[in-house]
Design a protein around this motif. Sequence first.
Motif, PDB file in Angstrom:
ATOM      1  N   VAL A 477       0.875  -1.140   0.163  1.00 20.75           N
ATOM      2  CA  VAL A 477       0.028  -0.070  -0.067  1.00 20.75           C
ATOM      3  C   VAL A 477       0.963   1.399   0.123  1.00 20.75           C
ATOM      4  O   VAL A 477       2.015   1.200   0.396  1.00 20.75           O
ATOM      5  CB  VAL A 477      -0.833   0.243   1.144  1.00 20.75           C
ATOM      6  N   TYR A 478       0.233   2.248  -0.549  1.00 27.49           N
ATOM      7  CA  TYR A 478       1.125   3.610  -0.984  1.00 27.49           C
ATOM      8  C   TYR A 478       0.262   4.900  -0.833  1.00 27.49           C
ATOM      9  O   TYR A 478      -0.858   4.746  -1.012  1.00 27.49           O
ATOM     10  CB  TYR A 478       1.885   3.249  -2.191  1.00 27.49           C
ATOM     11  N   THR A 479       1.092   6.103  -0.885  1.00 29.04           N
ATOM     12  CA  THR A 479       0.052   7.201  -0.888  1.00 29.04           C
ATOM     13  C   THR A 479       0.346   7.501  -2.573  1.00 29.04           C
ATOM     14  O   THR A 479       1.051   7.114  -3.247  1.00 29.04           O
ATOM     15  CB  THR A 479       0.593   8.166  -0.055  1.00 29.04           C
ATOM     16  N   ASP A 480      -0.364   8.773  -2.720  1.00 26.24           N
ATOM     17  CA  ASP A 480      -0.409   9.017  -4.301  1.00 26.24           C
ATOM     18  C   ASP A 480       0.914   9.876  -4.682  1.00 26.24           C
ATOM     19  O   ASP A 480       1.024  10.064  -5.759  1.00 26.24           O
ATOM     20  CB  ASP A 480      -1.479  10.290  -4.410  1.00 26.24           C
ATOM     21  N   GLY A 481       1.746   9.952  -3.559  1.00 25.32           N
ATOM     22  CA  GLY A 481       3.396  10.472  -3.957  1.00 25.32           C
ATOM     23  C   GLY A 481       4.110   9.567  -4.816  1.00 25.32           C
ATOM     24  O   GLY A 481       5.095   9.996  -5.666  1.00 25.32           O
ATOM     25  N   VAL A 482       3.436   8.276  -4.993  1.00 22.20           N
ATOM     26  CA  VAL A 482       4.238   7.253  -5.982  1.00 22.20           C
ATOM     27  C   VAL A 482       3.615   7.571  -7.230  1.00 22.20           C
ATOM     28  O   VAL A 482       4.409   7.918  -8.407  1.00 22.20           O
ATOM     29  CB  VAL A 482       4.127   5.866  -5.454  1.00 22.20           C
ATOM     30  N   PRO A 483       2.127   7.041  -7.668  1.00 16.67           N
ATOM     31  CA  PRO A 483       1.705   7.243  -8.941  1.00 16.67           C
ATOM     32  C   PRO A 483       1.790   8.799  -9.650  1.00 16.67           C
ATOM     33  O   PRO A 483       1.875   8.995 -10.896  1.00 16.67           O
ATOM     34  CB  PRO A 483       0.372   6.632  -9.058  1.00 16.67           C
ATOM     35  N   GLU A 484       1.818   9.766  -8.541  1.00 15.26           N
ATOM     36  CA  GLU A 484       1.791  11.255  -9.117  1.00 15.26           C
ATOM     37  C   GLU A 484       3.309  11.746  -9.188  1.00 15.26           C
ATOM     38  O   GLU A 484       3.233  12.971  -9.004  1.00 15.26           O
ATOM     39  CB  GLU A 484       0.787  11.990  -8.207  1.00 15.26           C
TER      40      GLU A 484
END
Length: 545
Positions: A477-484
Amino acid sequence: MEKTKKKLSRSLSLAVEIFTVLLSICLGIVGYQTYYKGMIQKYKEYERTILKLASQKIDWDGIEEAIASGKENAAHKALSERLDFVKSNSAIAWLYLIEPLNDSSIDNMKYICTGNTQKDYEEGMTDRLGDLTGNEFPADVAKQYLDFFKNSAPGEYWYYPNKTEWGSVYTTSIVVRNSAGKALGVMSVDINMFDIDATMRVYPLSILVAGLVFAAAFVLILILWLNRRVIHPLKSLQNSAVDFVSKASGEDVESLNFKDPNIKTQDEIQSLSSALVTMASETKEYMQKLIHETSERERISADLNVATQIQSDMLPHEFPQREDFVLYASMNPAKEVGGDFYDFFFIDDDHLALVIADVSGKGVPAALFMVIAKTIIKNRALSEKALSPAQVLHEANDQLCEGNDAGLFVTAWMGILDLNTGLVTAANAGHEFPAVRQPGKDFELVKDKHGLVLAGIEGSTYTDYEIALEKGATLFVYTDGVPEATNAANELFEFERTVKALNVNPAAEPKDLLGVVRGEVDKFVGEAPQFDDLTMLAIKFNGRK
Protein backbone atom coordinates in the motif's frame (compact mmCIF):
# COMPACT_ATOMS: atom_id res chain seq x y z
CA MET A 1 49.70 39.93 0.71
CA GLU A 2 53.45 39.36 0.51
CA LYS A 3 52.90 35.64 0.14
CA THR A 4 50.24 36.27 -2.47
CA LYS A 5 52.57 38.58 -4.34
CA LYS A 6 55.37 36.02 -4.33
CA LYS A 7 53.06 33.24 -5.41
CA LEU A 8 51.61 35.29 -8.27
CA SER A 9 55.05 36.41 -9.47
CA ARG A 10 56.44 32.90 -9.20
CA SER A 11 53.46 31.36 -10.93
CA LEU A 12 53.62 33.78 -13.83
CA SER A 13 57.40 33.45 -14.05
CA LEU A 14 57.20 29.68 -14.01
CA ALA A 15 54.45 29.71 -16.63
CA VAL A 16 56.51 31.94 -18.94
CA GLU A 17 59.63 29.83 -18.39
CA ILE A 18 57.77 26.61 -19.13
CA PHE A 19 56.18 28.15 -22.20
CA THR A 20 59.53 29.43 -23.46
CA VAL A 21 61.25 26.10 -22.83
CA LEU A 22 58.46 24.22 -24.59
CA LEU A 23 58.60 26.72 -27.46
CA SER A 24 62.36 26.26 -27.65
CA ILE A 25 61.96 22.49 -27.69
CA CYS A 26 59.32 22.73 -30.43
CA LEU A 27 61.51 25.07 -32.47
CA GLY A 28 64.44 22.76 -31.86
CA ILE A 29 62.50 19.74 -33.07
CA VAL A 30 61.22 21.58 -36.13
CA GLY A 31 64.68 22.95 -36.86
CA TYR A 32 66.23 19.53 -36.26
CA GLN A 33 63.84 17.88 -38.69
CA THR A 34 64.28 20.63 -41.30
CA TYR A 35 68.08 20.55 -41.05
CA TYR A 36 68.15 16.76 -41.09
CA LYS A 37 65.92 16.52 -44.16
CA GLY A 38 67.99 19.18 -45.91
CA MET A 39 71.22 17.33 -45.19
CA ILE A 40 69.75 14.01 -46.35
CA GLN A 41 68.56 15.66 -49.57
CA LYS A 42 72.06 17.07 -50.02
CA TYR A 43 73.53 13.58 -49.55
CA LYS A 44 71.10 12.11 -52.05
CA GLU A 45 71.95 14.66 -54.74
CA TYR A 46 75.70 14.33 -54.16
CA GLU A 47 75.60 10.53 -54.20
CA ARG A 48 73.47 10.45 -57.37
CA THR A 49 76.09 12.66 -59.01
CA ILE A 50 78.87 10.27 -57.88
CA LEU A 51 76.98 7.25 -59.26
CA LYS A 52 76.37 8.97 -62.61
CA LEU A 53 80.01 9.91 -62.87
CA ALA A 54 81.19 6.42 -61.92
CA SER A 55 78.86 4.54 -64.28
CA GLN A 56 79.09 6.68 -67.45
CA LYS A 57 80.98 5.47 -70.54
CA ILE A 58 81.67 2.00 -69.10
CA ASP A 59 81.69 -1.09 -71.29
CA TRP A 60 79.02 -2.96 -69.35
CA ASP A 61 78.92 -5.77 -71.88
CA GLY A 62 82.62 -6.29 -71.18
CA ILE A 63 81.89 -6.21 -67.43
CA GLU A 64 79.26 -8.94 -68.00
CA GLU A 65 81.98 -11.09 -69.64
CA ALA A 66 84.31 -10.51 -66.68
CA ILE A 67 81.58 -11.50 -64.23
CA ALA A 68 80.79 -14.63 -66.22
CA SER A 69 84.44 -15.70 -66.51
CA GLY A 70 85.46 -14.58 -63.05
CA LYS A 71 88.57 -12.97 -64.61
CA GLU A 72 89.42 -9.32 -64.93
CA ASN A 73 89.50 -7.94 -68.46
CA ALA A 74 90.07 -4.53 -70.05
CA ALA A 75 86.51 -3.40 -69.29
CA HIS A 76 86.88 -4.41 -65.64
CA LYS A 77 90.24 -2.66 -65.40
CA ALA A 78 88.73 0.54 -66.84
CA LEU A 79 85.87 0.33 -64.33
CA SER A 80 88.31 -0.18 -61.45
CA GLU A 81 90.35 2.83 -62.51
CA ARG A 82 87.17 4.92 -62.84
CA LEU A 83 85.99 3.95 -59.34
CA ASP A 84 89.46 4.57 -57.88
CA PHE A 85 89.57 8.01 -59.48
CA VAL A 86 86.08 8.99 -58.28
CA LYS A 87 86.72 7.86 -54.72
CA SER A 88 90.14 9.51 -54.57
CA ASN A 89 88.71 12.83 -55.71
CA SER A 90 85.45 13.00 -53.73
CA ALA A 91 84.26 13.15 -50.11
CA ILE A 92 82.84 9.65 -49.93
CA ALA A 93 83.58 6.66 -47.71
CA TRP A 94 82.97 3.72 -50.08
CA LEU A 95 82.23 3.13 -53.75
CA TYR A 96 81.58 -0.42 -54.89
CA LEU A 97 79.77 -2.64 -57.37
CA ILE A 98 78.38 -5.90 -55.97
CA GLU A 99 76.28 -8.77 -57.20
CA PRO A 100 73.55 -9.85 -54.72
CA LEU A 101 73.35 -13.64 -54.49
CA ASN A 102 70.11 -15.59 -54.18
CA ASP A 103 71.55 -17.41 -51.22
CA SER A 104 70.38 -17.66 -47.59
CA SER A 105 73.89 -18.28 -46.29
CA ILE A 106 76.00 -15.58 -44.67
CA ASP A 107 78.03 -15.28 -47.90
CA ASN A 108 75.21 -13.50 -49.70
CA MET A 109 77.15 -10.90 -51.72
CA LYS A 110 79.95 -11.05 -54.30
CA TYR A 111 82.15 -8.11 -55.18
CA ILE A 112 82.47 -7.09 -58.82
CA CYS A 113 84.63 -4.00 -58.31
CA THR A 114 85.50 -1.44 -55.59
CA GLY A 115 86.87 2.07 -55.64
CA ASN A 116 90.07 2.47 -53.62
CA THR A 117 92.46 5.27 -52.80
CA GLN A 118 96.22 4.86 -52.59
CA LYS A 119 95.88 4.55 -48.82
CA ASP A 120 93.31 1.76 -49.27
CA TYR A 121 95.77 -0.15 -51.42
CA GLU A 122 98.50 0.33 -48.85
CA GLU A 123 96.22 -1.03 -46.12
CA GLY A 124 95.19 -4.03 -48.22
CA MET A 125 91.54 -3.01 -48.68
CA THR A 126 91.31 -4.26 -52.26
CA ASP A 127 88.27 -6.48 -52.77
CA ARG A 128 88.52 -7.81 -56.28
CA LEU A 129 86.26 -9.51 -58.77
CA GLY A 130 84.46 -12.49 -57.23
CA ASP A 131 85.49 -11.87 -53.62
CA LEU A 132 82.73 -12.79 -51.17
CA THR A 133 81.72 -10.16 -48.64
CA GLY A 134 81.62 -12.61 -45.76
CA ASN A 135 79.61 -11.19 -42.88
CA GLU A 136 79.88 -7.56 -43.95
CA PHE A 137 76.24 -7.50 -45.06
CA PRO A 138 73.57 -8.51 -42.50
CA ALA A 139 70.90 -10.87 -43.81
CA ASP A 140 68.12 -8.24 -43.83
CA VAL A 141 70.30 -5.76 -45.75
CA ALA A 142 71.36 -8.43 -48.21
CA LYS A 143 67.71 -9.29 -48.84
CA GLN A 144 66.90 -5.64 -49.58
CA TYR A 145 69.83 -5.49 -51.99
CA LEU A 146 68.57 -8.61 -53.72
CA ASP A 147 65.00 -7.26 -53.96
CA PHE A 148 66.27 -3.98 -55.42
CA PHE A 149 68.52 -5.84 -57.86
CA LYS A 150 65.64 -7.97 -59.13
CA ASN A 151 62.74 -5.52 -59.09
CA SER A 152 64.08 -2.00 -59.70
CA ALA A 153 63.31 -0.06 -62.88
CA PRO A 154 66.12 1.33 -65.07
CA GLY A 155 67.42 4.58 -63.59
CA GLU A 156 65.74 4.00 -60.20
CA TYR A 157 67.73 4.87 -57.09
CA TRP A 158 67.58 3.21 -53.65
CA TYR A 159 68.43 5.22 -50.53
CA TYR A 160 69.44 3.51 -47.32
CA PRO A 161 70.70 5.08 -44.04
CA ASN A 162 72.85 2.48 -42.33
CA LYS A 163 74.67 1.96 -39.03
CA THR A 164 78.00 0.18 -39.49
CA GLU A 165 80.93 -0.69 -37.25
CA TRP A 166 82.68 2.40 -38.68
CA GLY A 167 79.72 4.73 -37.84
CA SER A 168 76.62 6.05 -39.58
CA VAL A 169 76.64 6.17 -43.37
CA TYR A 170 74.09 7.15 -45.97
CA THR A 171 73.98 4.83 -48.97
CA THR A 172 72.60 5.45 -52.45
CA SER A 173 72.44 2.61 -54.95
CA ILE A 174 71.56 2.01 -58.62
CA VAL A 175 71.40 -1.15 -60.71
CA VAL A 176 73.85 -1.21 -63.65
CA ARG A 177 72.80 -2.99 -66.83
CA ASN A 178 74.36 -4.17 -70.08
CA SER A 179 73.36 -2.88 -73.50
CA ALA A 180 70.41 -5.30 -73.54
CA GLY A 181 69.10 -4.00 -70.21
CA LYS A 182 70.11 -7.04 -68.17
CA ALA A 183 70.90 -6.26 -64.52
CA LEU A 184 74.57 -6.98 -63.72
CA GLY A 185 74.95 -5.67 -60.18
CA VAL A 186 74.25 -2.92 -57.71
CA MET A 187 76.61 0.08 -57.61
CA SER A 188 76.53 1.83 -54.23
CA VAL A 189 78.18 4.87 -52.72
CA ASP A 190 78.46 5.51 -48.95
CA ILE A 191 78.98 8.89 -47.27
CA ASN A 192 79.89 9.17 -43.60
CA MET A 193 77.33 11.15 -41.57
CA PHE A 194 79.83 12.46 -39.02
CA ASP A 195 78.99 16.11 -39.68
CA ILE A 196 75.25 15.75 -39.44
CA ASP A 197 75.48 13.55 -36.31
CA ALA A 198 77.69 16.11 -34.55
CA THR A 199 75.36 18.95 -35.53
CA MET A 200 72.31 17.04 -34.35
CA ARG A 201 73.89 16.62 -30.93
CA VAL A 202 74.71 20.31 -30.54
CA TYR A 203 71.72 21.90 -32.27
CA PRO A 204 68.95 21.07 -29.73
CA LEU A 205 71.15 22.14 -26.80
CA SER A 206 71.87 25.47 -28.50
CA ILE A 207 68.19 26.13 -29.06
CA LEU A 208 67.36 25.22 -25.44
CA VAL A 209 70.08 27.48 -23.97
CA ALA A 210 68.97 30.36 -26.18
CA GLY A 211 65.36 29.80 -25.10
CA LEU A 212 66.28 29.79 -21.41
CA VAL A 213 68.27 33.01 -21.74
CA PHE A 214 65.36 34.63 -23.53
CA ALA A 215 62.94 33.33 -20.87
CA ALA A 216 65.06 34.71 -18.03
CA ALA A 217 65.19 38.17 -19.61
CA PHE A 218 61.49 38.13 -20.44
CA VAL A 219 60.51 36.99 -16.93
CA LEU A 220 62.55 39.74 -15.32
CA ILE A 221 60.83 42.40 -17.43
CA LEU A 222 57.45 40.78 -16.80
CA ILE A 223 57.92 40.76 -13.01
CA LEU A 224 58.88 44.45 -12.95
CA TRP A 225 55.82 45.33 -15.02
CA LEU A 226 53.52 43.13 -12.94
CA ASN A 227 54.71 44.68 -9.69
CA ARG A 228 53.86 48.17 -10.86
CA ARG A 229 50.67 47.51 -12.83
CA VAL A 230 49.13 44.51 -11.07
CA ILE A 231 50.72 43.43 -7.78
CA HIS A 232 50.81 46.80 -5.99
CA PRO A 233 47.22 47.77 -6.98
CA LEU A 234 45.99 44.35 -5.93
CA LYS A 235 47.82 44.69 -2.63
CA SER A 236 45.97 47.96 -1.97
CA LEU A 237 42.68 46.28 -2.81
CA GLN A 238 43.49 43.39 -0.52
CA ASN A 239 44.36 45.65 2.40
CA SER A 240 41.02 47.45 2.03
CA ALA A 241 39.17 44.14 1.74
CA VAL A 242 40.91 42.65 4.79
CA ASP A 243 40.09 45.74 6.82
CA PHE A 244 36.45 45.55 5.71
CA VAL A 245 36.18 41.83 6.51
CA SER A 246 37.76 42.25 9.96
CA LYS A 247 35.20 44.94 10.81
CA ALA A 248 32.37 42.88 9.28
CA SER A 249 33.10 40.06 11.74
CA GLY A 250 32.23 42.37 14.62
CA GLU A 251 28.80 43.25 15.90
CA ASP A 252 28.92 46.96 15.04
CA VAL A 253 27.61 46.87 11.47
CA GLU A 254 26.88 50.62 11.46
CA SER A 255 30.60 51.51 11.55
CA LEU A 256 31.39 49.14 8.71
CA ASN A 257 33.00 51.01 5.75
CA PHE A 258 35.23 50.05 2.81
CA LYS A 259 38.36 52.20 2.42
CA ASP A 260 38.63 53.26 -1.25
CA PRO A 261 42.21 52.43 -2.44
CA ASN A 262 41.85 55.11 -5.17
CA ILE A 263 43.41 53.03 -7.95
CA LYS A 264 43.99 54.88 -11.26
CA THR A 265 45.32 52.22 -13.58
CA GLN A 266 42.65 52.87 -16.24
CA ASP A 267 42.09 49.15 -16.75
CA GLU A 268 40.16 46.19 -15.34
CA ILE A 269 41.83 46.53 -11.91
CA GLN A 270 40.41 50.03 -11.55
CA SER A 271 37.00 48.68 -12.58
CA LEU A 272 37.38 45.93 -9.98
CA SER A 273 38.20 48.52 -7.31
CA SER A 274 35.08 50.54 -8.14
CA ALA A 275 32.98 47.37 -8.11
CA LEU A 276 34.34 46.39 -4.69
CA VAL A 277 33.50 49.82 -3.24
CA THR A 278 29.92 49.49 -4.52
CA MET A 279 29.68 45.89 -3.36
CA ALA A 280 30.89 46.80 0.13
CA SER A 281 28.17 49.43 0.44
CA GLU A 282 25.50 46.98 -0.66
CA THR A 283 26.95 44.31 1.60
CA LYS A 284 26.56 46.59 4.59
CA GLU A 285 22.86 47.09 3.79
CA TYR A 286 22.39 43.39 3.22
CA MET A 287 24.07 42.50 6.52
CA GLN A 288 21.75 44.80 8.40
CA LYS A 289 18.75 43.03 6.89
CA LEU A 290 20.35 39.62 7.30
CA ILE A 291 20.92 40.05 11.03
CA HIS A 292 17.21 40.60 11.54
CA GLU A 293 16.11 37.85 9.13
CA THR A 294 18.60 35.32 10.47
CA SER A 295 17.30 35.49 13.98
CA GLU A 296 13.75 34.98 12.68
CA ARG A 297 14.80 32.07 10.46
CA GLU A 298 16.70 30.42 13.29
CA ARG A 299 13.60 30.49 15.42
CA ILE A 300 11.46 29.02 12.59
CA SER A 301 14.13 26.43 11.75
CA ALA A 302 14.32 25.32 15.37
CA ASP A 303 10.54 24.95 15.47
CA LEU A 304 10.56 22.95 12.21
CA ASN A 305 13.32 20.68 13.49
CA VAL A 306 11.29 19.93 16.58
CA ALA A 307 8.18 19.34 14.46
CA THR A 308 10.11 17.02 12.12
CA GLN A 309 11.43 15.03 15.05
CA ILE A 310 7.99 14.83 16.67
CA GLN A 311 6.42 13.61 13.44
CA SER A 312 9.20 11.09 12.88
CA ASP A 313 8.87 9.79 16.45
CA MET A 314 5.12 9.27 15.99
CA LEU A 315 5.68 6.77 13.15
CA PRO A 316 6.78 3.26 14.11
CA HIS A 317 10.41 2.61 13.20
CA GLU A 318 10.90 -0.87 14.59
CA PHE A 319 9.53 -3.31 12.04
CA PRO A 320 8.67 -6.84 13.20
CA GLN A 321 10.58 -9.63 11.46
CA ARG A 322 8.55 -12.64 12.52
CA GLU A 323 8.15 -16.13 11.17
CA ASP A 324 4.49 -15.52 10.26
CA PHE A 325 5.04 -12.14 8.53
CA VAL A 326 7.71 -9.58 7.54
CA LEU A 327 6.81 -5.88 7.39
CA TYR A 328 8.56 -2.68 6.33
CA ALA A 329 7.45 0.91 5.71
CA SER A 330 8.96 4.30 4.78
CA MET A 331 7.86 7.94 4.66
CA ASN A 332 9.72 10.68 2.77
CA PRO A 333 8.12 14.15 3.16
CA ALA A 334 8.32 16.71 0.36
CA LYS A 335 9.02 19.42 2.97
CA GLU A 336 10.46 19.40 6.48
CA VAL A 337 7.21 17.85 7.70
CA GLY A 338 4.53 16.09 5.71
CA GLY A 339 0.93 14.95 5.79
CA ASP A 340 1.44 11.25 4.97
CA PHE A 341 1.58 8.59 7.65
CA TYR A 342 1.61 4.84 8.06
CA ASP A 343 0.87 2.76 11.10
CA PHE A 344 0.66 -0.86 12.18
CA PHE A 345 -0.28 -2.34 15.52
CA PHE A 346 -1.68 -5.51 17.03
CA ILE A 347 -5.37 -5.49 17.92
CA ASP A 348 -4.87 -8.85 19.64
CA ASP A 349 -2.47 -11.77 19.30
CA ASP A 350 -4.07 -12.91 16.04
CA HIS A 351 -4.91 -9.65 14.27
CA LEU A 352 -2.57 -6.97 12.90
CA ALA A 353 -3.95 -3.58 11.86
CA LEU A 354 -2.36 -1.81 8.86
CA VAL A 355 -3.00 1.87 8.09
CA ILE A 356 -1.72 4.23 5.43
CA ALA A 357 -3.10 7.75 4.88
CA ASP A 358 -2.48 11.04 3.12
CA VAL A 359 -3.62 14.44 4.44
CA SER A 360 -4.46 17.09 1.85
CA GLY A 361 -1.80 19.77 1.51
CA LYS A 362 1.79 19.74 2.76
CA GLY A 363 3.91 21.31 5.45
CA VAL A 364 3.00 22.17 9.03
CA PRO A 365 -0.85 22.31 8.67
CA ALA A 366 -0.93 18.86 7.05
CA ALA A 367 1.48 17.48 9.67
CA LEU A 368 -0.72 18.71 12.52
CA PHE A 369 -3.84 17.21 10.95
CA MET A 370 -1.88 13.99 10.33
CA VAL A 371 -1.13 13.68 14.05
CA ILE A 372 -4.79 14.07 14.87
CA ALA A 373 -5.94 11.60 12.20
CA LYS A 374 -3.37 8.96 13.17
CA THR A 375 -4.27 9.20 16.83
CA ILE A 376 -8.01 8.99 16.22
CA ILE A 377 -7.77 5.99 13.85
CA LYS A 378 -5.56 4.03 16.25
CA ASN A 379 -7.72 4.86 19.26
CA ARG A 380 -10.88 3.78 17.44
CA ALA A 381 -9.27 0.52 16.28
CA LEU A 382 -8.09 -0.31 19.81
CA SER A 383 -11.34 0.60 21.53
CA GLU A 384 -13.19 -2.02 23.52
CA LYS A 385 -15.70 -2.43 20.72
CA ALA A 386 -14.63 -4.91 18.04
CA LEU A 387 -14.79 -2.55 15.10
CA SER A 388 -14.15 -3.49 11.48
CA PRO A 389 -11.99 -1.23 9.30
CA ALA A 390 -15.15 0.34 7.80
CA GLN A 391 -16.49 1.13 11.28
CA VAL A 392 -13.14 2.56 12.40
CA LEU A 393 -13.03 4.89 9.38
CA HIS A 394 -16.69 5.89 9.94
CA GLU A 395 -16.09 6.95 13.56
CA ALA A 396 -12.76 8.60 12.70
CA ASN A 397 -14.45 10.59 9.92
CA ASP A 398 -17.09 11.98 12.30
CA GLN A 399 -14.44 13.06 14.83
CA LEU A 400 -12.26 14.69 12.16
CA CYS A 401 -15.22 16.65 10.79
CA GLU A 402 -15.63 18.40 14.14
CA GLY A 403 -13.98 21.84 14.10
CA ASN A 404 -12.31 21.30 10.71
CA ASP A 405 -12.47 24.98 9.77
CA ALA A 406 -9.35 24.69 7.62
CA GLY A 407 -11.19 22.28 5.32
CA LEU A 408 -8.47 19.62 5.40
CA PHE A 409 -9.27 16.00 4.56
CA VAL A 410 -7.56 12.62 4.67
CA THR A 411 -7.47 9.70 2.25
CA ALA A 412 -6.93 6.47 4.16
CA TRP A 413 -6.75 2.73 3.71
CA MET A 414 -7.06 0.37 6.65
CA GLY A 415 -6.78 -3.39 6.76
CA ILE A 416 -6.84 -5.98 9.54
CA LEU A 417 -4.79 -9.12 8.82
CA ASP A 418 -5.82 -12.41 10.43
CA LEU A 419 -2.44 -14.01 11.13
CA ASN A 420 -3.96 -17.48 11.24
CA THR A 421 -5.70 -17.43 7.85
CA GLY A 422 -4.04 -14.63 5.86
CA LEU A 423 -7.43 -12.97 5.34
CA VAL A 424 -7.27 -9.16 5.20
CA THR A 425 -10.45 -7.25 5.98
CA ALA A 426 -10.07 -3.75 4.56
CA ALA A 427 -11.85 -0.48 3.87
CA ASN A 428 -10.84 2.41 1.64
CA ALA A 429 -11.57 6.11 2.27
CA GLY A 430 -10.67 7.65 -1.10
CA HIS A 431 -7.13 6.21 -1.05
CA GLU A 432 -4.98 4.54 -3.73
CA PHE A 433 -5.64 0.94 -4.82
CA PRO A 434 -3.56 -1.60 -2.89
CA ALA A 435 -1.39 -4.09 -4.81
CA VAL A 436 -1.12 -7.80 -4.04
CA ARG A 437 1.25 -10.52 -5.19
CA GLN A 438 0.28 -14.12 -4.63
CA PRO A 439 3.13 -16.72 -4.53
CA GLY A 440 4.76 -17.31 -7.93
CA LYS A 441 2.82 -14.48 -9.58
CA ASP A 442 3.29 -10.76 -10.30
CA PHE A 443 1.82 -7.82 -8.42
CA GLU A 444 -1.67 -6.70 -9.44
CA LEU A 445 -3.81 -3.78 -8.29
CA VAL A 446 -6.86 -4.58 -6.18
CA LYS A 447 -9.42 -2.14 -7.50
CA ASP A 448 -11.49 -1.90 -4.35
CA LYS A 449 -14.54 0.29 -3.74
CA HIS A 450 -13.63 3.77 -2.48
CA GLY A 451 -15.56 5.61 0.17
CA LEU A 452 -15.49 9.36 0.70
CA VAL A 453 -12.31 10.91 2.15
CA LEU A 454 -12.14 11.34 5.94
CA ALA A 455 -13.17 14.77 7.29
CA GLY A 456 -15.20 15.35 4.13
CA ILE A 457 -18.83 14.89 5.16
CA GLU A 458 -19.98 13.90 8.63
CA GLY A 459 -21.85 10.60 8.73
CA SER A 460 -20.10 9.08 5.70
CA THR A 461 -20.11 5.29 5.64
CA TYR A 462 -17.51 2.84 4.34
CA THR A 463 -17.59 -0.74 3.07
CA ASP A 464 -15.47 -3.66 4.22
CA TYR A 465 -14.01 -6.07 1.68
CA GLU A 466 -11.59 -8.99 1.90
CA ILE A 467 -8.22 -9.90 0.40
CA ALA A 468 -7.09 -13.50 0.88
CA LEU A 469 -3.30 -13.72 1.19
CA GLU A 470 -1.79 -17.13 0.51
CA LYS A 471 1.40 -18.14 2.31
CA GLY A 472 4.23 -16.20 0.70
CA ALA A 473 1.92 -13.44 -0.61
CA THR A 474 2.85 -9.74 -0.33
CA LEU A 475 0.54 -6.75 0.19
CA PHE A 476 1.76 -3.29 -0.89
CA VAL A 477 0.00 0.00 0.00
CA TYR A 478 1.19 3.53 -0.73
CA THR A 479 0.19 7.19 -0.99
CA ASP A 480 -0.34 9.19 -4.17
CA GLY A 481 3.25 10.42 -3.97
CA VAL A 482 4.19 7.26 -5.91
CA PRO A 483 1.84 7.33 -8.96
CA GLU A 484 1.79 11.14 -9.02
CA ALA A 485 5.59 11.54 -8.94
CA THR A 486 6.37 14.03 -11.73
CA ASN A 487 9.45 14.36 -13.93
CA ALA A 488 10.87 17.46 -15.62
CA ALA A 489 8.58 16.93 -18.64
CA ASN A 490 5.57 17.14 -16.28
CA GLU A 491 4.75 13.45 -16.83
CA LEU A 492 3.26 11.33 -14.03
CA PHE A 493 4.68 8.01 -12.83
CA GLU A 494 1.11 6.62 -12.79
CA PHE A 495 -0.26 3.23 -11.70
CA GLU A 496 1.11 1.31 -14.68
CA ARG A 497 4.71 2.25 -13.87
CA THR A 498 4.01 1.58 -10.18
CA VAL A 499 3.01 -2.01 -10.94
CA LYS A 500 5.99 -2.41 -13.30
CA ALA A 501 8.31 -1.15 -10.54
CA LEU A 502 6.85 -3.71 -8.12
CA ASN A 503 7.41 -6.46 -10.67
CA VAL A 504 11.08 -5.60 -11.23
CA ASN A 505 11.77 -7.99 -8.35
CA PRO A 506 8.35 -9.17 -7.14
CA ALA A 507 9.70 -11.87 -4.80
CA ALA A 508 11.85 -9.38 -2.86
CA GLU A 509 11.46 -8.95 0.88
CA PRO A 510 9.41 -5.87 1.91
CA LYS A 511 12.42 -3.65 2.68
CA ASP A 512 14.12 -4.49 -0.63
CA LEU A 513 10.80 -4.15 -2.47
CA LEU A 514 10.32 -0.59 -1.18
CA GLY A 515 13.90 0.21 -2.16
CA VAL A 516 13.32 -0.99 -5.74
CA VAL A 517 10.12 1.08 -6.07
CA ARG A 518 11.83 4.18 -4.67
CA GLY A 519 14.74 3.65 -7.08
CA GLU A 520 12.41 3.40 -10.09
CA VAL A 521 10.57 6.57 -8.97
CA ASP A 522 13.85 8.47 -8.53
CA LYS A 523 15.07 7.27 -11.93
CA PHE A 524 11.84 8.50 -13.55
CA VAL A 525 11.76 11.86 -11.73
CA GLY A 526 15.44 12.62 -12.39
CA GLU A 527 16.46 16.14 -11.39
CA ALA A 528 12.87 17.36 -10.87
CA PRO A 529 12.08 18.32 -7.24
CA GLN A 530 9.94 15.99 -5.12
CA PHE A 531 6.37 17.23 -5.52
CA ASP A 532 4.53 15.26 -2.83
CA ASP A 533 5.12 13.14 0.26
CA LEU A 534 6.06 9.58 -0.67
CA THR A 535 4.96 6.85 1.75
CA MET A 536 4.92 3.07 1.26
CA LEU A 537 4.21 -0.04 3.36
CA ALA A 538 4.63 -3.70 2.41
CA ILE A 539 3.91 -6.87 4.36
CA LYS A 540 4.78 -10.43 3.36
CA PHE A 541 2.50 -13.07 4.91
CA ASN A 542 4.30 -16.34 5.67
CA GLY A 543 1.56 -17.97 7.74
CA ARG A 544 1.79 -19.74 11.03
CA LYS A 545 3.09 -23.28 11.19
